[in-house]
Scaffold this active site. Structure first.
Site, mmCIF file in Angstrom:
data_model
loop_
_atom_site.group_PDB
_atom_site.id
_atom_site.type_symbol
_atom_site.label_atom_id
_atom_site.label_comp_id
_atom_site.label_asym_id
_atom_site.label_seq_id
_atom_site.Cartn_x
_atom_site.Cartn_y
_atom_site.Cartn_z
ATOM 1 N N ALA A 1 0.407 -1.079 -0.106
ATOM 2 C CA ALA A 1 -0.083 -0.188 -0.595
ATOM 3 C C ALA A 1 0.452 1.346 -0.045
ATOM 4 O O ALA A 1 1.784 1.192 0.268
ATOM 5 C CB ALA A 1 -1.138 -0.290 0.969
ATOM 6 N N GLY B 1 0.800 -4.977 1.355
ATOM 7 C CA GLY B 1 -0.694 -5.225 0.433
ATOM 8 C C GLY B 1 -0.480 -5.459 -0.755
ATOM 9 O O GLY B 1 -1.275 -6.276 -1.428
ATOM 10 N N GLU C 1 4.866 -5.181 6.905
ATOM 11 C CA GLU C 1 4.312 -4.143 7.854
ATOM 12 C C GLU C 1 4.867 -4.019 9.230
ATOM 13 O O GLU C 1 4.861 -2.640 9.684
ATOM 14 C CB GLU C 1 2.551 -4.630 7.368
ATOM 15 C CG GLU C 1 2.290 -4.155 6.529
ATOM 16 C CD GLU C 1 1.906 -5.120 5.287
ATOM 17 O OE1 GLU C 1 2.999 -6.252 6.007
ATOM 18 O OE2 GLU C 1 1.385 -5.438 4.317
ATOM 19 N N GLU D 1 -0.410 -8.814 -0.483
ATOM 20 C CA GLU D 1 -2.344 -9.638 0.169
ATOM 21 C C GLU D 1 -3.371 -9.491 -0.885
ATOM 22 O O GLU D 1 -4.168 -10.351 -1.363
ATOM 23 C CB GLU D 1 -2.162 -8.371 1.364
ATOM 24 C CG GLU D 1 -2.013 -8.750 2.043
ATOM 25 C CD GLU D 1 -1.805 -7.659 3.689
ATOM 26 O OE1 GLU D 1 -2.324 -6.807 3.158
ATOM 27 O OE2 GLU D 1 -2.356 -7.807 4.619
HETATM 28 N N1 CO8 Z 1 4.734 2.992 -1.134
HETATM 29 C C1 CO8 Z 1 5.447 4.030 -1.505
HETATM 30 N N2 CO8 Z 1 6.083 4.106 -2.202
HETATM 31 C C2 CO8 Z 1 7.040 3.233 -2.261
HETATM 32 C C3 CO8 Z 1 6.865 1.717 -2.013
HETATM 33 C C4 CO8 Z 1 5.171 1.967 -1.302
HETATM 34 N N3 CO8 Z 1 4.650 0.537 -0.344
HETATM 35 N N4 CO8 Z 1 7.490 0.851 -2.278
HETATM 36 C C5 CO8 Z 1 8.402 1.369 -2.792
HETATM 37 N N5 CO8 Z 1 7.990 3.196 -2.509
HETATM 38 C C6 CO8 Z 1 8.243 3.818 -3.752
HETATM 39 C C7 CO8 Z 1 9.936 4.711 -2.954
HETATM 40 O O1 CO8 Z 1 9.748 5.697 -2.051
HETATM 41 C C8 CO8 Z 1 11.027 5.151 -4.203
HETATM 42 O O2 CO8 Z 1 10.388 5.796 -4.624
HETATM 43 P P1 CO8 Z 1 11.535 7.158 -4.628
HETATM 44 O O3 CO8 Z 1 12.518 6.766 -5.847
HETATM 45 O O4 CO8 Z 1 10.286 8.322 -4.705
HETATM 46 O O5 CO8 Z 1 11.969 7.803 -3.909
HETATM 47 C C9 CO8 Z 1 10.392 4.207 -5.509
HETATM 48 O O6 CO8 Z 1 9.192 3.428 -4.978
HETATM 49 C C10 CO8 Z 1 11.771 3.073 -5.486
HETATM 50 O O7 CO8 Z 1 11.873 1.914 -4.170
HETATM 51 P P2 CO8 Z 1 13.882 1.747 -3.756
HETATM 52 O O8 CO8 Z 1 14.101 3.453 -3.848
HETATM 53 O O9 CO8 Z 1 12.999 1.617 -2.268
HETATM 54 O O10 CO8 Z 1 13.773 0.751 -4.165
HETATM 55 P P3 CO8 Z 1 14.755 -0.496 -3.978
HETATM 56 O O11 CO8 Z 1 14.868 -1.441 -5.024
HETATM 57 O O12 CO8 Z 1 15.901 0.346 -2.981
HETATM 58 O O13 CO8 Z 1 14.238 -1.223 -2.998
HETATM 59 C C11 CO8 Z 1 12.009 -2.262 -1.472
HETATM 60 C C12 CO8 Z 1 12.600 -2.346 -3.249
HETATM 61 C C13 CO8 Z 1 12.823 -3.706 -0.445
HETATM 62 C C14 CO8 Z 1 10.728 -3.119 -2.442
HETATM 63 C C15 CO8 Z 1 11.449 -1.354 -1.002
HETATM 64 O O14 CO8 Z 1 10.726 0.103 -1.917
HETATM 65 C C16 CO8 Z 1 10.234 -1.109 -0.124
HETATM 66 O O15 CO8 Z 1 10.810 -1.281 0.988
HETATM 67 N N6 CO8 Z 1 9.632 -1.001 -0.339
HETATM 68 C C17 CO8 Z 1 7.784 -0.770 0.764
HETATM 69 C C18 CO8 Z 1 7.665 -2.136 1.048
HETATM 70 C C19 CO8 Z 1 6.611 -2.184 2.290
HETATM 71 O O16 CO8 Z 1 7.029 -2.070 3.302
HETATM 72 N N7 CO8 Z 1 5.962 -2.707 1.846
HETATM 73 C C20 CO8 Z 1 4.327 -2.816 2.961
HETATM 74 C C21 CO8 Z 1 3.387 -1.560 2.661
HETATM 75 S S1 CO8 Z 1 2.202 -0.964 4.041
HETATM 76 C C22 CO8 Z 1 1.355 -1.988 3.498
HETATM 77 O O17 CO8 Z 1 0.963 -2.811 2.575
HETATM 78 C C23 CO8 Z 1 0.184 -2.015 4.419
HETATM 79 C C24 CO8 Z 1 -1.345 -3.056 3.736
HETATM 80 C C25 CO8 Z 1 -2.367 -2.829 4.344
HETATM 81 C C26 CO8 Z 1 -3.381 -3.016 3.551
HETATM 82 C C27 CO8 Z 1 -3.100 -2.283 2.817
HETATM 83 C C28 CO8 Z 1 -4.993 -2.186 3.130
HETATM 84 C C29 CO8 Z 1 -5.415 -1.829 1.864
#
Ligand code: CO8
Length: 260
Positions: free
Chosen positions: A68, A111, A134, A114
């Site tokens: 998400a 998400g 998360e 999910e």
């Molecule tokens: N939300 C927003 N932006 C994101 C997300 C995200 N989940 N994941 C990645 N991005 C963005 C980054 O901010 C980045 O943007 P920018 O270049 O503008 O800074 C771009 O995508 C590329 O990401 P990275 O530079 O971090 O890329 P890497 O290759 O270094 O890393 C990863 C890849 C490991 C996937 C890393 O991006 C990461 O850890 N992302 C977050 C993963 C995460 O924590 N997911 C869980 C999110 S919370 C959630 O899903 C809750 C769900 C609950 C249910 C929802 C009900 C609706």
């Protein structure tokens, strides 16, 4: 992966397959309200399209979806997130009739995982990584992860994944029964299409009935589930394809399915 020239949410129909692609590579397909709306509308439209028999959901090569959208969730209070329609919409995935298959390349996190778990099956590229990270953000999975994953892989490993951010690669996910097939990167899209076409060649009323019964196995106690299954079995005897399928068997020929 195909279609990466056009940003956004892409939908096309290829023969009997409805193909959806989440294509916002810059954010790794972070799921915001717009993406979820597009997804739900496309599922509804394809599910109601008589030409379409199977739905596929792709992401980009690097990410099916990295969760998400953390940007939009970060400042929210409990009251705001409870009232936010975006979260509620997660529950609407799965309310369709035809098989919906997640085709996961790269990250399927939070998400994103999910959404894949809410689909009927998952096909994985060899690059796929599944996780529910998360906990690192001070929250828990809120789109079904604690419930669906524990049912699929058992409580012990699901707990480790959710509490300690243990991730699964494609082959481990296959071994655990989370994904149906693992395909090489070069042939991933083509093999997903072949997998879908195999199901699309089966009689649609029986496919829809079987899917519905399987979905109910998560919801109903065994006795009610058995009753539900038997009702659907009986109902299929009013379909042309039941007549054709059984007649073809007896005449030792391939069935020519009638229903469209
Ligand atoms: N939300 C927003 N932006 C994101 C997300 C995200 N989940 N994941 C990645 N991005 C963005 C980054 O901010 C980045 O943007 P920018 O270049 O503008 O800074 C771009 O995508 C590329 O990401 P990275 O530079 O971090 O890329 P890497 O290759 O270094 O890393 C990863 C890849 C490991 C996937 C890393 O991006 C990461 O850890 N992302 C977050 C993963 C995460 O924590 N997911 C869980 C999110 S919370 C959630 O899903 C809750 C769900 C609950 C249910 C929802 C009900 C609706």
């Amino acid at each position: 992966m195909e279609n990466e020239r056009n940003e956004g949410f892409l939908v096309r129909i290829e023969g009997p397959i409805g193909v959806m692609t989440m294509n916002k590579p810059a954010s790794l397909n972070a799921l915001d309200a717009g993406m979820l709306d597009d997804l739900l509308q496309a599922i509804k439209r394809l599910d109601n399209d008589p030409v379409v028999r199977v739905l596929l959901l792709f992401g980009t090569e690097k990410a099916f979806a990295a969760g998400a959208d953390i940007h939009s969730m970060a400042p929210m209070t409990q009251q705001q997130i409870r009232a936010d329609g975006f979260i509620q919409k997660f529950g609407e995935i799965g309310q369709h009739n035809k098989p919906l298959i997640a085709c996961v390349s790269g990250y399927a996190l939070g998400g994103g995982f999910e959404v894949a778990l809410a689909c009927d099956m998952i096909l994985a590229c060899e690059t796929a990584i599944f996780g529910l990270p998360e906990i690192n953000l001070g929250v828990i999975p809120g789109g079904g992860g604690t419930q669906r994953l524990a049912r699929q892989i058992g409580k012990a490993l699901a707990t480790e994944m959710i509490l300690a951010d243990r991730k699964l690669d494609a082959s481990e996910a296959a071994r655990l029964g989370v994904v149906n097939r693992v395909y090489p990167k070069d042939t991933f899209v083509q093999q997903c299409m072949e997998f879908a076409n195999k199901i699309a060649g089966k009689p649609i009323d029986a496919v829809v009935a079987a899917r519905s019964a399987i979905v109910q196995s998560d919801e109903l106690p065994l006795k009610s589930g058995l009753d539900y299954e038997r009702d659907l079995f009986y109902a299929l005897f009013d379909t042309d394809d039941q007549k054709e399928g059984m007649r073809a068997f007896l005449e030792k020929r391939k069935p020519a399915w009638i229903s469209k």
